[in-house]
Write an enzyme that holds these catalytic residues in place. Structure first.
Site, PDB file in Angstrom:
ATOM      1  N   CYS A 149      -8.235  -2.028  -4.841  1.00 15.85           N
ATOM      2  CA  CYS A 149      -9.461  -1.248  -4.989  1.00 15.85           C
ATOM      3  C   CYS A 149     -10.000  -1.357  -6.415  1.00 15.85           C
ATOM      4  O   CYS A 149     -10.478  -2.417  -6.799  1.00 15.85           O
ATOM      5  CB  CYS A 149      -9.226   0.210  -4.564  1.00 15.85           C
ATOM      6  N   HIS A 158      -6.611   0.059   0.835  1.00 13.53           N
ATOM      7  CA  HIS A 158      -5.483   0.691   0.140  1.00 13.53           C
ATOM      8  C   HIS A 158      -4.189   0.561   0.944  1.00 13.53           C
ATOM      9  O   HIS A 158      -3.878   1.440   1.748  1.00 13.53           O
ATOM     10  CB  HIS A 158      -5.774   2.177  -0.065  1.00 13.53           C
ATOM     11  N   GLU A 213      -1.260   1.164  -0.011  1.00 11.56           N
ATOM     12  CA  GLU A 213      -0.325   2.257  -0.330  1.00 11.56           C
ATOM     13  C   GLU A 213      -0.629   3.517   0.477  1.00 11.56           C
ATOM     14  O   GLU A 213       0.190   4.435   0.538  1.00 11.56           O
ATOM     15  CB  GLU A 213      -0.325   2.544  -1.838  1.00 11.56           C
TER      16      GLU A 213
END
Lengths: 739, 267
Positions: B98, B215, B217
């Protein structure tokens, strides 16, 4: 004005009586700086002089409460050595003038309240109220406010996980922006604004001080005038990047033995912060304005003391540790100045290059504002409760096509999907969001504990306007019901009271009634109100907003994996827990049909408590995986919401038959509203468990049907395809006010 | 080094997560590396100048330096970026997620530029992306054509390159991820931000520097509604630990319970 410093009591919003009280107490006339300080601190915004008496009635004690009202925010014990810190606050007046920055700085302000307590902010939620969707300003305000919340919240990395957007013509000139923040802190590390120790250093950290937002608290405590554009200087500009650095720097210092106290600079700026911290700790403070770093040249002492520049914190540091603490701030790229010392004489003393320019007793300055004594309301004939409910003036035929009515209802401004709003908010950062907005009540995990936290909001302007007591009680009941639908136990409430001019007897009476309703509901449901905020004078040209209490509830899940969401799953049985019939008065359906509002449905708090407990038990037992409360849109609206959330349809039997046979209108059963009602989806083989729980809690229970398929069907009464419904529900928000 | 947590596994890949002022996904990334994958990982200050101990350095999401001027435009001048450049030149892994992707683009470590989203609004939602190159250290645990479901959250994520550059990227197979629908079709309606050619992630020519807007994560644990992001982390783990194994005779990489690559349900 800037140069002359010639100020009268009226200029700073003080009454003659208040001015006299000041002169009597300090035994002289206050100078211009002192007058300015009294002006902001004795404003309603800071002193709560109108509402204090009422707020004391609200229950704030409980076994889990670690901090009640009176600090930057409230705190409750959530187990595992952790405290949840929570508060809601309004930023209505600034948002009416400059929606983007008004809303953005509202987010910034509530965040500072939370991390001032040493807590890491983990979630934001906001309740927004706007006016008539057809009014040209409404779209501008809506886009500005949502954009401002996104701008600030996304950048600081705190997810915006819940919220509400309501439209009512009563807010056309006075939109409401209420922002709630939730934080987490080990409970033995809660930081308080309790300063002590003469000689300790007063450190101002963060943004330099400018002329923005001079005396914003006074601005927020008066009606908006027609010259609102000229009031722009009273609105501040937010810098979320700086706030992010402040959060990290302050949290790094939590637990540091040389950190004595922390206070954010919010309303009333430096004046508010130094006075609060001295009055709170029952000590004194001495600050030299020359030491305050400024953004602009030529600022007077008065301007420095009254500025509401954002992203500033006041930190009290043990004597001798100044340079070490200042180095921590420097490492985070933050500027900080030692601007004074704590004293023990109970005096707030402001110096300019060593000369005293203001000298006032801290406690008097902070809490000396005389409490408002309400006028007796003019005798208005109160309706005799024994008389039958008002019947509509004109007849309201039952619609021929109830399916089409459902579609219209789901496209209504207050019901259609909020996805276009919550997709602009980062609702996932920090990776705790288990159930996101659009999936029912928001569920957050608490990393490392197995527990979950749930946020719910409540507040219904239409009901409040018709019956303030019921509206106040319902706001509490609704917030707790939302939390219960996820399967959680509500453990704390926070409230924001948005009203008009309290010196008008009708407004005062509604405030009194709302608070009483909230009190009774909080007691009945056994949930303490740990923090709150009051926003008065929400009126323009003498027209007040509808009385609007917004209540936030924090729920606790012992096992985060055991929770329910709004969406149906395949192969469930759908049930209604709570009474079957609804009321058309005060409902979205009534508004859709342009029906005049009558009395809202009565709220039975004992039944409300039992329904919530019943749902909670069923979720905890794993019987129920889907639940949502029946609110705007009634029972059919709730069924549609559950179907739309996951794209799983529902086929119902003619559950209306018995009610219709006993004289109820079928549209009231389908679309009418009323409290203490929840639709749940259970595993289809657990019907006995649902019935048993309902019996055990003495809760009315109706089997509605079975989930599956791609339609919403209610016997031969109504049948619509999910695709058609979704078309209207999902796309309406972006086209509000078009045509 | 700001913070260090050592992994519990025998085989370890040392990760560094750079913290710029204004980063806000560094703790989320660290959580996946240390608590979920049990790998040693450090948070690294933007003022660090030595990254030589790291196998993989991640530039996380957020708003580095407030994203003032332009996303990533100030962060590229942080002292740590010289070390990141050296690490990349050295063939180690440099991974931008990002805002980290935006920084790598601004720093010239990845081609192209970032524009505001086509809708001119911040967008936070789950999207599908298709793996178009599985021969990178970040995607080799997947296979080309696999559809992953991941969240995005950004305002300046519309990837742009000139037609010539685009042709070069295609030719050198540097387009790693494309936005697509659930069936893997990169349709305009499945493109959430107007990125050219639906590009969601690219690598450099040497394939060791990688940036993506989604993302991973945020989707590495079932409780968060999806685990497809784990595949990217696991690719890095197995690739890097293989390299360790080759150099110091270490054991084979620890088997990780890889989830299937497509359509992991949630929400």
């Amino acid at each position: 004005m800037r140069a002359a410093e010639r100020v009268s009591p009226a200029d700073v919003g003080l009454t003659k009586a208040e001015y006299q009280r000041i002169c009597d107490t300090i035994e002289r006339e206050p100078n211009a700086i002192e007058l300015g300080m009294f002006g902001v601190l004795w404003s309603e915004h800071c002193s709560y002089k109108h509402s204090k008496r009422l707020l004391r009635r609200l229950p704030s004690a409980g076994a889990r409460v670690l901090q009640g009202p009176g600090e930057n925010a409230g705190a409750v014990d959530i187990g595992d050595g952790l405290a949840a810190v929570m508060k809601i606050e309004s930023h209505n007046h600034p948002s009416a003038v400059e929606p983007f920055q008004g809303a953005a700085t509202g987010v910034g302000g509530i965040l500072r309240d939370i991390f001032a307590m040493g807590a890491r902010p983990i979630a934001l939620a906001d309740a927004l109220c706007f006016g008539d969707v057809q009014h040209p300003r409404t779209r501008y305000l809506l886009d500005g406010v949502v954009g401002g919340i996104a701008f600030y919240g996304n950048c600081v990395g705190v997810p915006t996980v819940a919220g509400s957007v309501a439209f009512n013509p009563g807010y056309t000139s006075n939109p409401l922006v209420n922002v709630l923040c939730l934080g987490l802190v080990p409970k033995d590390r809660i930081v308080r604004s309790l300063a002590s120790g003469a000689g300790n250093a007063v450190v101002l950290v963060g943004s330099a001080t400018g002329r923005d937002g001079i005396a914003g608290a006074s601005f927020a405590s008066a009606e908006l005038s027609t010259e609102r554009e000229e009031e722009r200087p009273a609105v501040q500009v937010g810098n979320p990047f700086l706030e992010k650095l402040l959060i990290e720097a302050c949290l790094e210092l939590v637990g540091d033995p040389d950190l004595v106290a922390v206070q954010d600079l919010g309303a009333a700026g430096l004046t508010g912060a130094v006075t609060e911290i001295a009055a709170h700790g029952d000590c004194g403070i001495e600050v030299d304005v020359e030491q305050v770093s400024r953004r602009e040249r030529g600022m007077t002492s008065r301007e420095v003391m009254l500025s509401e520049s954002q992203e500033r914190m006041l930190v009290i540091v043990r004597r001798g540790a100044e340079s070490r603490i200042l180095r921590v701030f420097k490492r985070w790229g933050l500027h900080s100045d030692v601007i004074g010392r704590m004293t023990d004489d109970g005096i707030v003393r402001i110096l300019q290059s060593g000369t005293v320019v203001a000298e006032l007793p801290a406690v008097f300055l902070s809490r000396g504002a005389p409490e408002f004594v309400p006028l007796q309301p003019e005798a208005t004939p109160t309706p005799d409760p024994m008389l039958p409910r008002e019947e509509p003036v004109r007849p309201l035929p039952v619609p021929q096509d109830l399916g089409a009515t459902l579609l219209d209802l789901l496209a209504a401004p207050n019901i259609c999907s909020r996805r276009p709003v919550f997709e602009q908010y980062d609702h996932m950062v920090q990776t705790n969001t288990v159930a996101a907005p659009g999936e029912g009540a928001t569920v957050l995990r608490v990393k490392g504990t197995g527990r979950g936290l749930v946020l719910g909001l409540g507040g219904n302007a239409r009901v409040c306007a018709a019956d303030p007591w019921t509206g106040g009680a319902l706001a509490v009941a609704e917030a707790c019901r939302n939390v219960a639908c996820a399967g959680a136990e509500p453990v704390a409430l926070t409230d924001c009271l948005n009203f008009g001019d309290p010196e008008r007897p009708d407004v005062w009476k509604s405030l009194e009634d709302v608070v009483e309703g909230m009190r009774e509901a909080a007691l009945a449901l056994g949930v303490p109100i740990i923090s709150g905020n009051v926003s008065l004078y929400n009126e323009t040209m003498g027209v007040a907003i509808p009385p609007t209490p917004i209540v936030g509830a924090l729920g606790l899940l012992e096992d985060v994996d055991r929770h329910a969401r709004a969406g149906f799953r395949h192969g469930q049985t759908a049930w209604l827990l709570g009474p079957l019939g609804g009321t058309i008065a005060c409902s979205e359906y009534g508004a859709l049909r342009d029906w005049e509002d009558g009395a809202p449905p009565p709220l039975d708090l004992a039944l409300e408590r039992r329904v919530q407990a019943c749902v909670r038990d069923l979720v905890a037992a794993g019987v129920v995986q889907s639940a949502t409360d029946v609110s705007e849109g009634g029972l059919a609206g709730a069924l549609a919401e559950m179907a739309l959330t996951t794209g799983v349809g529902v086929a119902c039997t003619d559950f209306c038959a018995s009610a219709v046979a006993s004289g109820e209108r079928v549209d009231a059963v389908l679309f009418g509203e009323g409290p203490a009602r929840v639709v749940v989806g259970s595993a289809s083989d657990r019907a006995d468990a649902v019935a048993a729980a309902a019996r055990a809690w003495s809760v009315p229970c109706t089997r509605l049907g079975a989930t599956g398929g791609d339609r919403i069907e209610i016997a031969r009464i109504l049948s619509v395809s999910l695709g058609d419904v979704n078309e209207r529900w999902a796309t309406s928000f972006d086209h509000l006010g078009d045509e | 080094m700001i913070e260090s947590r050592d992994g519990l596994a025998g085989v370890s890949v040392r990760f560094g997560v750079v913290v710029f002022p204004g980063s806000n996904c560094e703790r989320d990334t660290l959580h996946v590396l240390t608590d979920v994958l049990r790998q040693p990982a450090d948070l690294i200050s933007h003022e660090s100048t030595d990254l030589s101990g790291y196998d993989c350095v991640i530039l996380p999401g957020g708003f580095a330096h407030g994203d003032y001027l332009r996303a990533g435009a100030i962060a590229r001048f942080s002292p740590v970026m010289r070390a990141v450049e050296r690490l990349a030149a050295d063939g180690r892994l440099v991974w931008g997620i990002c805002n980290g992707f935006q920084v790598l683009v601004e720093a010239g470590l990845l081609p192209g530029a970032m524009l505001q989203n086509a809708g001119l609004r911040f967008v936070c939602r789950w999207v599908h992306v298709r793996v178009d190159a599985d021969d990178t250290p970040y995607t080799h645990s997947t296979s080309s054509g696999a559809v992953l479901r991941m969240p995005i959250a950004h305002h300046e994520g519309s990837y742009f390159v000139s037609p010539d550059q685009l042709a070069r990227l295609e030719q050198r197979r540097q387009i790693v991820l494309r936005y697509c629908d659930a069936d893997g079709a990169a349709t305009p309606s499945a493109n959430p931000n107007g990125s050219i050619s639906s590009i969601a992630g690219v690598c450099n020519e040497a394939r060791n520097v990688f940036g993506l807007m989604p993302h991973p994560e945020r989707c590495a644990e079932p409780i968060l509604g999806g685990v497809d992001g784990r595949l990217l982390f696991e690719s890095v783990l197995s690739r890097t630990s293989e390299r360790h194994a080759a150099t110091d005779g270490d054991s084979r990489p620890r088997a990780l319970s890889a989830a299937p690559g497509t359509g992991v349900a949630g929400g």
